[in-house]
Design a protein around this motif. Structure first.
Motif, PDB file in Angstrom:
ATOM      1  N   LYS A 156       0.827  -1.204   0.000  1.00  0.00           N
ATOM      2  CA  LYS A 156       0.000   0.000   0.000  1.00  0.00           C
ATOM      3  C   LYS A 156       0.865   1.259   0.000  1.00  0.00           C
ATOM      4  CE  LYS A 156      -4.102  -1.943   2.166  1.00  0.00           C
ATOM      5  NZ  LYS A 156      -5.020  -1.889   3.314  1.00  0.00           N
ATOM      6  N   VAL A 157       1.955   1.244   0.741  1.00  0.00           N
ATOM      7  CA  VAL A 157       2.854   2.398   0.800  1.00  0.00           C
ATOM      8  C   VAL A 157       3.500   2.618  -0.577  1.00  0.00           C
ATOM      9  CG1 VAL A 157       5.014   3.261   1.803  1.00  0.00           C
ATOM     10  CG2 VAL A 157       3.286   2.247   3.284  1.00  0.00           C
ATOM     11  N   ILE A 158       3.945   1.549  -1.181  1.00  0.00           N
ATOM     12  CA  ILE A 158       4.583   1.664  -2.502  1.00  0.00           C
ATOM     13  C   ILE A 158       3.568   2.148  -3.539  1.00  0.00           C
ATOM     14  CG2 ILE A 158       5.626   0.334  -4.381  1.00  0.00           C
ATOM     15  CD1 ILE A 158       7.043  -1.336  -2.243  1.00  0.00           C
ATOM     16  N   LEU A 159       2.352   1.625  -3.483  1.00  0.00           N
ATOM     17  CA  LEU A 159       1.303   2.059  -4.406  1.00  0.00           C
ATOM     18  C   LEU A 159       0.964   3.533  -4.193  1.00  0.00           C
ATOM     19  CD1 LEU A 159      -0.749   1.251  -6.602  1.00  0.00           C
ATOM     20  CD2 LEU A 159      -2.331   0.708  -4.743  1.00  0.00           C
ATOM     21  N   GLY A 160       0.882   3.952  -2.938  1.00  0.00           N
ATOM     22  CA  GLY A 160       0.606   5.355  -2.624  1.00  0.00           C
ATOM     23  C   GLY A 160       1.701   6.274  -3.131  1.00  0.00           C
ATOM     24  N   LEU A 161       2.951   5.874  -2.940  1.00  0.00           N
ATOM     25  CA  LEU A 161       4.069   6.687  -3.420  1.00  0.00           C
ATOM     26  C   LEU A 161       4.088   6.753  -4.953  1.00  0.00           C
ATOM     27  CD1 LEU A 161       6.919   5.586  -0.977  1.00  0.00           C
ATOM     28  CD2 LEU A 161       5.764   7.806  -1.079  1.00  0.00           C
ATOM     29  N   ALA A 162       3.757   5.650  -5.593  1.00  0.00           N
ATOM     30  CA  ALA A 162       3.721   5.632  -7.056  1.00  0.00           C
ATOM     31  C   ALA A 162       2.627   6.561  -7.580  1.00  0.00           C
ATOM     32  CB  ALA A 162       3.512   4.209  -7.557  1.00  0.00           C
ATOM     33  N   CYS A 163       1.450   6.515  -6.971  1.00  0.00           N
ATOM     34  CA  CYS A 163       0.349   7.403  -7.389  1.00  0.00           C
ATOM     35  C   CYS A 163       0.702   8.868  -7.158  1.00  0.00           C
ATOM     36  CB  CYS A 163      -0.926   7.040  -6.634  1.00  0.00           C
ATOM     37  SG  CYS A 163      -1.631   5.468  -7.131  1.00  0.00           S
ATOM     38  N   GLY A 188       3.727  10.122  -7.100  1.00  0.00           N
ATOM     39  CA  GLY A 188       4.749  10.473  -8.086  1.00  0.00           C
ATOM     40  C   GLY A 188       4.156  10.730  -9.457  1.00  0.00           C
ATOM     41  N   VAL A 189       3.173   9.935  -9.841  1.00  0.00           N
ATOM     42  CA  VAL A 189       2.509  10.145 -11.134  1.00  0.00           C
ATOM     43  C   VAL A 189       1.760  11.470 -11.128  1.00  0.00           C
ATOM     44  CG1 VAL A 189       0.658   9.291 -12.608  1.00  0.00           C
ATOM     45  CG2 VAL A 189       2.363   7.705 -11.737  1.00  0.00           C
ATOM     46  N   ALA A 190       1.077  11.783 -10.043  1.00  0.00           N
ATOM     47  CA  ALA A 190       0.333  13.043  -9.963  1.00  0.00           C
ATOM     48  C   ALA A 190       1.275  14.247 -10.019  1.00  0.00           C
ATOM     49  CB  ALA A 190      -0.493  13.074  -8.677  1.00  0.00           C
ATOM     50  N   ILE A 191       2.369  14.179  -9.307  1.00  0.00           N
ATOM     51  CA  ILE A 191       3.345  15.277  -9.335  1.00  0.00           C
ATOM     52  C   ILE A 191       3.959  15.412 -10.727  1.00  0.00           C
ATOM     53  CG2 ILE A 191       5.594  16.023  -8.444  1.00  0.00           C
ATOM     54  CD1 ILE A 191       4.734  14.869  -5.731  1.00  0.00           C
ATOM     55  N   GLY A 192       4.274  14.307 -11.355  1.00  0.00           N
ATOM     56  CA  GLY A 192       4.826  14.341 -12.708  1.00  0.00           C
ATOM     57  C   GLY A 192       3.856  14.937 -13.706  1.00  0.00           C
ATOM     58  N   ALA A 193       2.566  14.608 -13.568  1.00  0.00           N
ATOM     59  CA  ALA A 193       1.555  15.170 -14.475  1.00  0.00           C
ATOM     60  C   ALA A 193       1.439  16.675 -14.295  1.00  0.00           C
ATOM     61  CB  ALA A 193       0.210  14.493 -14.227  1.00  0.00           C
TER      62      ALA A 193
END
Length: 69
Positions: free
Chosen positions: A7-14, A16-21
């Protein structure tokens, strides 16, 4: 422990994607100074046009012949 780490890894990935967008959007679409500034150098393109518009008339007999019954 494994579920929590996933869950932590999934949260960090989401995140990161939002910040990148957001960063990509800000890079591609820079902020404009204002809406009214867009119209400061507006000139009418068709003001100096001396073009004359022509029309084509359709003969009534020809138009009636093309309508299928």
């Amino acid at each position: 422990m494994g579920k929590k780490l996933g869950k932590v890894i999934l949260g960090l990935a989401c995140t990161g994607v939002a910040i990148g967008a957001v960063l990509t959007y800000m890079k591609e679409h820079p902020a404009k100074s204002g809406f009214k500034d867009d119209f400061d150098d507006f000139t009418d393109e068709f003001e100096d046009c001396s073009c004359e518009r022509t029309y084509t008339t359709i003969p009534y007999d020809m138009a009636k012949a093309e309508i299928p019954s």
